[in-house]
Scaffold this active site. Structure first.
Site, PDB file in Angstrom:
ATOM      1  N   HIS A 273      43.449  31.527  44.507  1.00 38.88           N
ATOM      2  CA  HIS A 273      42.831  33.022  44.370  1.00 38.88           C
ATOM      3  C   HIS A 273      43.826  33.934  43.768  1.00 38.88           C
ATOM      4  CE1 HIS A 273      41.505  37.068  45.285  1.00 38.88           C
ATOM      5  NE2 HIS A 273      42.460  37.136  46.532  1.00 38.88           N
TER       6      HIS A 273
ATOM      7  N   CYS B  56      38.408  38.064  50.343  1.00 35.25           N
ATOM      8  CA  CYS B  56      38.680  37.229  48.964  1.00 35.25           C
ATOM      9  C   CYS B  56      38.408  35.963  49.243  1.00 35.25           C
ATOM     10  CB  CYS B  56      40.245  37.675  48.793  1.00 35.25           C
ATOM     11  SG  CYS B  56      40.697  39.360  48.488  1.00 35.25           S
TER      12      CYS B  56
ATOM     13  N   ASN C 198      43.864  41.563  41.251  1.00 36.39           N
ATOM     14  CA  ASN C 198      43.052  40.935  42.214  1.00 36.39           C
ATOM     15  C   ASN C 198      41.631  41.229  42.367  1.00 36.39           C
ATOM     16  OD1 ASN C 198      42.051  40.072  44.697  1.00 36.39           O
ATOM     17  ND2 ASN C 198      44.053  40.516  45.795  1.00 36.39           N
TER      18      ASN C 198
END
Lengths: 75, 341
Positions: free
Chosen positions: B243, B108, B273
């Site tokens: 994030h 990520c 996500n």
């Protein structure tokens, strides 16, 4: 109530807007409407307060268990 | 390095929490309260290459450049449509580029890792224009029988074209081996000479509390670090982009750093996500809405499996686009989300 139990009860009461005197070693986090991420955040606060590292995976869901783990880590 | 152009694309298919209730033992309330996610976009087929191409073409158009102007294509992704060729190489033809192309895997945090890599190539004089993409199809890596993790993810792609400039004020990249907290095993293959592994691959596996603790502490440390290197206070940032992994993580970081909620936008309730795509998706949404102005300071922070993290401070240099796309609910969690018809 010892110092560690008192600090944990105060931290829990602050997080739940509850009464610290109503929190005992037998109280379970789900009774306080705390989910797993609330417990993780509580642990992070207590790690800062006690300057220790807590193994979250060892916490079985009760306040007394958390207090015992903090006591072991602080020794 | 300066960002010269930006674009993003989400898959057309929306999957709401209500739809997940029909296939999993879960509830809209449970998912919202623990993640802040109300819906996510999920690819219908093996189309990540097309998704990434679409984002890249928008970024090139926004930069006023062609694929032939690129000196490198750098794609942050966990896995493209093929194990090989790389997603970046698959994209090359579609955007009319002839330059080197490579994928970068930092989970990520991949987009910030890729930005720093691009900046290094440009500073070294080895590239003039680099296409940096964050593109993920995480929903096809998730275990859709695990109700605690599959609800978290969405697919998407965001891209920027970068060139020479002084816009990247500070960057921090970190890595610390800890495979048990968040992992996905590779397929073992079928070699008759290789023993089968003790643990069979079963999609994304995660220790939620440990990921939460890592994400919050690391983001705080990284953001504090990059702000310090940039010679700014975090409170001076015009935007802090975190994030979009979990609304609870975002809120915990924001509260602990005492950041103004109006400076910490989010779209996780609509996207889930999206791993390495999440930061460029959010950045593009702000840009298209006309919320980014030249001179603004933008701090960005991401974290992921590894464990890895990346953070940076950018000074935005672009004027808002001519045609604005009104920002959706970037700052609050909507109460009612219904499936798109």
């Amino acid at each position: 109530m010892d110092d560690i139990m008192r600090k944990v009860a105060l931290a829990l009461a602050a997080r739940t807007s509850g009464d610290p005197d109503g929190i005992t070693a037998e109280t379970r986090f789900n009774e306080l409407a705390l989910d797993s991420l609330d417990v993780a955040e509580l642990v992070m606060d207590l790690e800062d307060d006690f300057n220790i590292t807590i193994d979250i995976s060892r916490i079985d869901g009760s306040v007394g268990d958390l207090v015992r783990i903090i006591r072991e880590a602080a020794e | 390095m300066n960002i010269l152009g930006i674009g993003s694309t989400l898959p057309e298919q929306t999957v709401t929490n209500r739809q997940l209730e029909e296939i999993l033992e879960t509830s809209d309330a449970w998912i919202r309260s623990r993640t802040g996610i109300a819906q996510r976009r999920v690819m219908k087929g093996s189309e990540l290459t097309n998704l990434a191409l679409s984002a890249a073409q928008k970024a090139l158009l926004d930069a006023g450049l062609n694929g032939a102007d690129l000196d490198m294509i750098l794609v942050a992704t966990t896995m493209g449509d093929y194990v090989f060729p790389s997603l970046s190489c698959l994209m090359q033809e579609g955007i009319g580029a002839l330059c080197p192309a490579m994928d970068l895997h930092a989970a990520c945090a991949g987009f910030i890792y890729a930005l720093e890599t691009a900046d290094s190539f440009i500073k070294a004089g080895k590239a003039k224009h680099i296409l940096v993409v964050g593109a993920e199809a995480i929903t096809r890596l998730a275990n859709w029988n695990d109700r605690t993790t599959c609800v978290l993810f969405g697919d998407g792609a965001g891209a920027v074209v970068v060139g020479a400039g002084e816009g990247l004020l500070a960057t921090r990249l970190t890595a610390r081996t800890d495979k048990d907290v968040l992992y996905m095993l590779a397929e073992p293959g079928n070699s008759p000479f290789t023993n089968q592994p003790d643990e069979a691959p079963a999609g994304v596996k995660m220790q939620g509390q440990e990921v939460f603790r890592f994400a919050v502490t690391q983001s705080i440390e990284d953001l504090t670090w990059v702000a310090d290197i940039a010679g700014k206070a975090l409170q001076e940032m015009d935007w802090v982009l975190l994030h979009q992994a979990n609304r609870r993580i975002i809120d915990a970081v924001r509260q602990r750093l005492k950041l103004d909620p109006a400076r910490v936008p989010g779209n996780i309730h609509r996207t889930g996500n999206t791993s390495a795509a999440s930061i460029p998706l959010l950045l593009d949404e702000l840009y298209r809405a006309g919320l980014l102005e030249p001179g603004q300071l933008i701090a960005m922070s991401a974290f992921g499996a590894g464990l890895v993290s990346g953070a940076c401070v950018l000074r935005w240099g672009k004027e808002p686009p001519d045609k604005l796309t009104p920002a959706e609910d970037l700052f609050s969690l909507p109460v009612n989300i219904t499936p798109e018809t």
